[in-house]
Design a protein around this motif. Structure first.
Motif, PDB file in Angstrom:
ATOM      1  N   GLY A  57      -2.704  22.125  79.170  1.00  0.00           N
ATOM      2  CA  GLY A  57      -2.425  23.393  79.828  1.00  0.00           C
ATOM      3  C   GLY A  57      -3.669  24.181  80.192  1.00  0.00           C
ATOM      4  N   ILE A  58      -4.847  23.533  80.127  1.00  0.00           N
ATOM      5  CA  ILE A  58      -6.108  24.225  80.421  1.00  0.00           C
ATOM      6  C   ILE A  58      -6.558  23.875  81.835  1.00  0.00           C
ATOM      7  CG2 ILE A  58      -8.507  24.558  79.743  1.00  0.00           C
ATOM      8  CD1 ILE A  58      -6.453  25.666  77.756  1.00  0.00           C
ATOM      9  N   ASP A  59      -6.712  24.904  82.642  1.00  0.00           N
ATOM     10  CA  ASP A  59      -7.013  24.742  84.068  1.00  0.00           C
ATOM     11  C   ASP A  59      -8.436  25.224  84.336  1.00  0.00           C
ATOM     12  OD1 ASP A  59      -6.607  24.148  86.694  1.00  0.00           O
ATOM     13  OD2 ASP A  59      -5.143  25.727  87.076  1.00  0.00           O
ATOM     14  N   GLN A  60      -9.390  24.612  83.670  1.00  0.00           N
ATOM     15  CA  GLN A  60     -10.781  25.078  83.736  1.00  0.00           C
ATOM     16  C   GLN A  60     -11.728  23.887  83.635  1.00  0.00           C
ATOM     17  OE1 GLN A  60     -12.060  28.858  81.660  1.00  0.00           O
ATOM     18  NE2 GLN A  60     -13.116  27.398  80.352  1.00  0.00           N
ATOM     19  N   GLU A  61     -12.838  23.977  84.329  1.00  0.00           N
ATOM     20  CA  GLU A  61     -13.850  22.916  84.313  1.00  0.00           C
ATOM     21  C   GLU A  61     -14.505  22.799  82.940  1.00  0.00           C
ATOM     22  OE1 GLU A  61     -16.057  26.695  85.278  1.00  0.00           O
ATOM     23  OE2 GLU A  61     -14.089  25.820  85.732  1.00  0.00           O
ATOM     24  N   ASP A  62     -15.189  21.669  82.718  1.00  0.00           N
ATOM     25  CA  ASP A  62     -15.934  21.423  81.462  1.00  0.00           C
ATOM     26  C   ASP A  62     -15.022  21.496  80.238  1.00  0.00           C
ATOM     27  OD1 ASP A  62     -18.266  21.020  82.834  1.00  0.00           O
ATOM     28  OD2 ASP A  62     -19.026  23.042  82.552  1.00  0.00           O
ATOM     29  N   THR A  63     -13.801  21.038  80.397  1.00  0.00           N
ATOM     30  CA  THR A  63     -12.848  20.976  79.292  1.00  0.00           C
ATOM     31  C   THR A  63     -12.733  19.530  78.819  1.00  0.00           C
ATOM     32  OG1 THR A  63     -11.598  22.828  80.237  1.00  0.00           O
ATOM     33  CG2 THR A  63     -10.456  21.455  78.616  1.00  0.00           C
ATOM     34  N   VAL A  64     -12.607  19.317  77.526  1.00  0.00           N
ATOM     35  CA  VAL A  64     -12.407  17.978  76.965  1.00  0.00           C
ATOM     36  C   VAL A  64     -11.348  18.066  75.873  1.00  0.00           C
ATOM     37  CG1 VAL A  64     -13.532  15.888  76.112  1.00  0.00           C
ATOM     38  CG2 VAL A  64     -14.920  17.657  77.224  1.00  0.00           C
ATOM     39  N   LEU A  65     -10.512  17.029  75.792  1.00  0.00           N
ATOM     40  CA  LEU A  65      -9.500  16.948  74.747  1.00  0.00           C
ATOM     41  C   LEU A  65      -9.677  15.654  73.967  1.00  0.00           C
ATOM     42  CD1 LEU A  65      -6.831  17.910  73.391  1.00  0.00           C
ATOM     43  CD2 LEU A  65      -5.618  16.581  75.148  1.00  0.00           C
ATOM     44  N   ILE A  66      -9.700  15.765  72.650  1.00  0.00           N
ATOM     45  CA  ILE A  66      -9.630  14.610  71.753  1.00  0.00           C
ATOM     46  C   ILE A  66      -8.283  14.654  71.049  1.00  0.00           C
ATOM     47  CG2 ILE A  66     -10.544  13.535  69.663  1.00  0.00           C
ATOM     48  CD1 ILE A  66     -13.304  14.474  70.409  1.00  0.00           C
ATOM     49  N   LEU A  67      -7.543  13.568  71.172  1.00  0.00           N
ATOM     50  CA  LEU A  67      -6.256  13.444  70.498  1.00  0.00           C
ATOM     51  C   LEU A  67      -6.347  12.246  69.547  1.00  0.00           C
ATOM     52  CD1 LEU A  67      -3.379  14.679  70.479  1.00  0.00           C
ATOM     53  CD2 LEU A  67      -2.725  12.911  72.110  1.00  0.00           C
ATOM     54  N   TYR A  68      -6.284  12.516  68.239  1.00  0.00           N
ATOM     55  CA  TYR A  68      -6.476  11.484  67.214  1.00  0.00           C
ATOM     56  C   TYR A  68      -5.379  11.650  66.164  1.00  0.00           C
ATOM     57  CZ  TYR A  68      -9.047   8.671  63.729  1.00  0.00           C
ATOM     58  OH  TYR A  68      -9.432   7.727  62.796  1.00  0.00           O
ATOM     59  N   PRO A  69      -4.182  11.116  66.433  1.00  0.00           N
ATOM     60  CA  PRO A  69      -3.028  11.381  65.567  1.00  0.00           C
ATOM     61  C   PRO A  69      -3.206  10.931  64.116  1.00  0.00           C
ATOM     62  CG  PRO A  69      -2.349  10.422  67.665  1.00  0.00           C
ATOM     63  CD  PRO A  69      -3.831  10.312  67.616  1.00  0.00           C
ATOM     64  N   ASP A  70      -4.037   9.912  63.876  1.00  0.00           N
ATOM     65  CA  ASP A  70      -4.188   9.386  62.520  1.00  0.00           C
ATOM     66  C   ASP A  70      -5.370   9.979  61.756  1.00  0.00           C
ATOM     67  OD1 ASP A  70      -1.994   7.790  62.941  1.00  0.00           O
ATOM     68  OD2 ASP A  70      -3.148   6.020  63.515  1.00  0.00           O
ATOM     69  N   ALA A  71      -5.976  11.016  62.295  1.00  0.00           N
ATOM     70  CA  ALA A  71      -7.119  11.619  61.612  1.00  0.00           C
ATOM     71  C   ALA A  71      -6.710  12.080  60.211  1.00  0.00           C
ATOM     72  CB  ALA A  71      -7.654  12.802  62.416  1.00  0.00           C
ATOM     73  N   ALA A  72      -7.606  11.876  59.264  1.00  0.00           N
ATOM     74  CA  ALA A  72      -7.313  12.252  57.876  1.00  0.00           C
ATOM     75  C   ALA A  72      -7.114  13.756  57.734  1.00  0.00           C
ATOM     76  CB  ALA A  72      -8.441  11.774  56.966  1.00  0.00           C
ATOM     77  N   ASP A  73      -7.948  14.518  58.442  1.00  0.00           N
ATOM     78  CA  ASP A  73      -7.859  15.977  58.403  1.00  0.00           C
ATOM     79  C   ASP A  73      -6.964  16.445  59.550  1.00  0.00           C
ATOM     80  OD1 ASP A  73      -8.250  18.747  58.429  1.00  0.00           O
ATOM     81  OD2 ASP A  73     -10.325  18.548  57.743  1.00  0.00           O
ATOM     82  N   GLU A  74      -5.921  17.192  59.240  1.00  0.00           N
ATOM     83  CA  GLU A  74      -4.952  17.613  60.257  1.00  0.00           C
ATOM     84  C   GLU A  74      -5.602  18.338  61.416  1.00  0.00           C
ATOM     85  OE1 GLU A  74      -0.770  20.170  60.587  1.00  0.00           O
ATOM     86  OE2 GLU A  74      -1.722  19.809  58.641  1.00  0.00           O
ATOM     87  N   LYS A  75      -6.664  19.101  61.151  1.00  0.00           N
ATOM     88  CA  LYS A  75      -7.293  19.881  62.227  1.00  0.00           C
ATOM     89  C   LYS A  75      -8.023  18.991  63.223  1.00  0.00           C
ATOM     90  CE  LYS A  75     -11.820  21.059  60.194  1.00  0.00           C
ATOM     91  NZ  LYS A  75     -11.801  20.037  59.117  1.00  0.00           N
ATOM     92  N   ASP A  76      -8.235  17.711  62.872  1.00  0.00           N
ATOM     93  CA  ASP A  76      -8.913  16.781  63.773  1.00  0.00           C
ATOM     94  C   ASP A  76      -7.939  15.994  64.642  1.00  0.00           C
ATOM     95  OD1 ASP A  76     -11.442  17.464  62.834  1.00  0.00           O
ATOM     96  OD2 ASP A  76     -11.417  15.915  61.269  1.00  0.00           O
ATOM     97  N   ARG A  77      -6.641  16.228  64.490  1.00  0.00           N
ATOM     98  CA  ARG A  77      -5.667  15.411  65.218  1.00  0.00           C
ATOM     99  C   ARG A  77      -5.548  15.809  66.680  1.00  0.00           C
ATOM    100  NH1 ARG A  77      -1.427  15.268  60.110  1.00  0.00           N
ATOM    101  NH2 ARG A  77      -2.882  14.115  58.745  1.00  0.00           N
ATOM    102  N   ALA A  78      -5.911  17.044  66.983  1.00  0.00           N
ATOM    103  CA  ALA A  78      -6.026  17.492  68.374  1.00  0.00           C
ATOM    104  C   ALA A  78      -7.142  18.516  68.410  1.00  0.00           C
ATOM    105  CB  ALA A  78      -4.719  18.094  68.874  1.00  0.00           C
ATOM    106  N   VAL A  79      -8.202  18.199  69.147  1.00  0.00           N
ATOM    107  CA  VAL A  79      -9.356  19.095  69.235  1.00  0.00           C
ATOM    108  C   VAL A  79      -9.641  19.339  70.712  1.00  0.00           C
ATOM    109  CG1 VAL A  79     -11.723  19.557  68.525  1.00  0.00           C
ATOM    110  CG2 VAL A  79     -10.274  18.030  67.138  1.00  0.00           C
TER     111      VAL A  79
END
Length: 433
Positions: A57-79
Motif C-alpha cells: 500500500g506504499i505509493d512512494q519511490e525508494d521503498t523496499v519490502l522484505i517478507l520472511y514468514p519463517d523468521a524467528a523474531d516476529e518483527k522480522d516477518r514483514a519489514v
C-alpha cells in the motif's frame, strides 16, 4: 496523496496470502520502481511497482519490502523500508511518508528507513534458504532497460551465491488474478470517474471539434474528481483513425457524418478502468453505422454470457469468434463459403473473422490495465475482465469497438460499467441532451 487509499487490511491480507504460497525458509524481497529520466534534468512521473503496492500500500519511490514468514523474531516477518525526509528533500520535494504514516498505510509494524536496508538484508538473508525476487514476467513486457529489481537480482546472486532463488512473479500473478472486495471498490471508483468524463465529453462532441479537445474534457473531469489522470494513453479516434487499434495522436478534427471511437479509462489509487465507446460525431448514426454498431453490441452481450467460471480463455474466444462470424456474414462482410471454411481447430490467426476483428476479446483488469494472470488458467469467480469486441471495415472507414469491465460471478457477471450509455438509442439520447 490525492486519492483515498485502500484500507490497510487489504495489504495485510495480501501478505498473508503470499506467505501461504512461499515454501519453508523462503524470504521475498521487492523494490519500488525506478524514477526514469527524460532529457536534461527531467524525469517521468513516478509509477509504483504494482506487486509492491499490492503487498504494502506504499505509493512512494525508494521503498523496499522484505517478507520472511519463517523468521524467528516476529518483527522480522514483514519489514518495510521507506525513504527518509532529508532537509534537502523537504525543501525541494516536500515531506515523504513518516514511519508512522507508512505503518498506518501498510499495516506493517516494523518500518525502517531505506538507509538501513543493506544491513537488515544481510542479517535476514543468512537466516533464509531461498530468496524470492521480483521480475516482470508479463508475456508482452518490453524489457528494454534493467529495473531496480533486475539490478537487485544480479547483486544478490553476487552477494549470496549459495542461496536458492525463486520467482515471485508467478505467485503474485496467482494472487492478483482474483480480486479482493476492496479492489473491486477501487475499480468501481475508477469506472465512476471514467463515466463522469464520458458524460462530459458527450456534451462537447460535435463536427469540427478536435480530438485533442475531447481528450482534454476527459482529463479535466478525471483531475477534478481527484484521479491522477488516465490509466493509459487515451485513444480518441475519429473517422478512419479508429481503424488503427492503438491510435494515440488525437490530432484530427471530427467530421460531420463520422464516428468517434474513444478508448479511455481513469485510474484511482493505482487501480484502473478501461472503457470504450463509439459515438456519431453529429449525434445520429447512419443506417449502416447503426447496423454495424448493433452487430458489435450483440457480440458484446454474447461474450458476457460466455465468460463463465471454468471456461478456458481459448474456448471463450472461440465462442465469441463464432458469434462474430455470423454477425459479419449478416453485414455482408463474410461469404457463405468463408463461414463453411471455418473449423473448430482452425488457428485464431487464420480465422476469416480476423479480417474485421483483429484483437483479443478480453483481458484481466486491475492494478495493471492488462493485468497479470496465470497462463492458461480457466476463468474463475472473482476475476475482473474487459469485454471489448469490435468491427473494423477499412473499405468503409468504419471502426466500432465497445468495452466494459466485468466481475465474474458464480451465477452471472456484474457489469461494473452499468449505467454508462451503451445502446445506440442511449448514445443518441445522451448526445441530444
Amino acid at each position: 496523496m490525492r486519492y483515498d487509499p485502500a484500507p490497510a487490511e487489504l495489504f495485510v491480507r495480501n501478505r498473508e496470502r503470499l506467505a501461504a504460497l512461499l515454501p519453508a525458509g523462503a524470504m521475498a524481497v521487492i523494490h519500488a520502481n525506478d524514477i526514469y529520466p527524460t532529457n536534461a534534468d527531467g524525469v517521468m512521473p513516478f509509477k509504483q511497482n504494482a506487486n509492491l503496492y499490492y503487498l504494502s500500500g506504499i505509493d512512494q519511490e525508494d521503498t523496499v519490502l522484505i517478507l520472511y514468514p519463517d523468521a524467528a523474531d516476529e518483527k522480522d516477518r514483514a519489514v518495510l523500508f521507506v525513504r527518509e525526509t532529508t532537509e534537502h528533500l523537504r525543501i525541494w520535494e516536500g515531506e515523504k511518508l513518516t514511519i508512522e504514516q507508512a505503518k498506518a498505510l501498510s499495516g506493517i509494524g516494523s518500518v525502517k528507513l531505506t538507509t538501513a536496508f543493506d544491513a537488515e538484508l544481510q542479517r535476514l538473508a543468512f537466516q533464509a534458504q531461498t530468496l524470492f525476487l521480483e521480475t516482470n514476467e508479463h508475456p508482452r513486457a518490453e524489457a528494454s532497460a534493467p529495473t531496480r529489481n533486475d539490478r537487485f537480482i544480479a547483486a544478490s546472486k553476487d552477494k549470496f551465491p549459495l542461496h536458492q532463488y525463486g520467482r515471485l512473479a508467478p505467485l503474485m500473478a496467482e494472487l492478483r488474478s482474483t480480486k479482493q472486495p476492496e479492489e473491486i471498490d477501487m475499480i468501481r471508483q475508477a469506472i465512476a470517474i471514467t463515466h463522469g468524463g464520458f458524460e462530459r465529453a458527450l456534451k462537447f462532441i460535435a463536427p469540427g471539434v478536435g480530438e485533442w479537445e475531447i481528450e482534454a474534457e476527459f482529463n479535466h473531469e478525471f483531475l477534478r474528481q481527484r484521479s491522477r489522470g488516465f490509466a493509459y494513453t487515451p485513444i480518441v479516434a475519429s473517422g478512419a483513425n479508429a481503424l488503427c487499434l492503438h491510435y494515440i495522436e488525437n490530432n484530427q478534427r471530427c467530421q460531420d457524418g463520422d464516428l468517434l471511437l474513444m478508448d479511455i479509462g481513469a485510474e484511482w489509487g493505482n487501480w484502473n478502468a478501461d472503457l470504450t465507446r463509439t459515438v456519431p460525431v453529429n449525434g445520429k448514426f447512419t443506417e449502416r453505422q447503426r447496423a454495424v454498431y448493433d452487430a458489435v453490441l450483440r457480440v458484446f452481450k454474447h461474450a458476457d454470457g460466455a465468460l463463465r467460471p471454468g471456461v478456458s480463455l481459448k474456448a471463450y474466444t472461440r465462442s465469441v469468434y463464432d458469434c462474430m462470424a455470423e454477425e459479419l456474414a449478416g453485414l455482408g462482410l463474410l461469404t457463405a463459403d468463408q463461414l463453411k471454411a471455418r473449423t473448430a481447430d482452425m488457428p485464431i490467426t487464420a480465422d476469416p473473422v480476423r479480417q474485421y476483428f483483429m484483437h483479443g476479446v478480453s483481458h484481466h483488469l486491475g492494478l495493471d490495465v492488462h493485468d497479470v494472470s496465470v497462463a492458461d488458467a480457466p476463468v474463475a469467480e472473482g476475476m475482473v475482465f474487459t469485454i471489448e469486441p469490435g468491427i473494423y471495415i477499412g473499405e468503409e472507414g468504419i471502426g466500432i469497438r465497445l468495452e466494459n469491465n466485468f466481475l465474474v460471478g458464480k451465477d452471472g457477471n456484474t457489469d461494473l460499467c452499468a449505467g454508462v450509455p451503451l445502446e445506440a438509442d442511449e448514445i443518441e439520447a445522451a448526445m441530444a441532451r
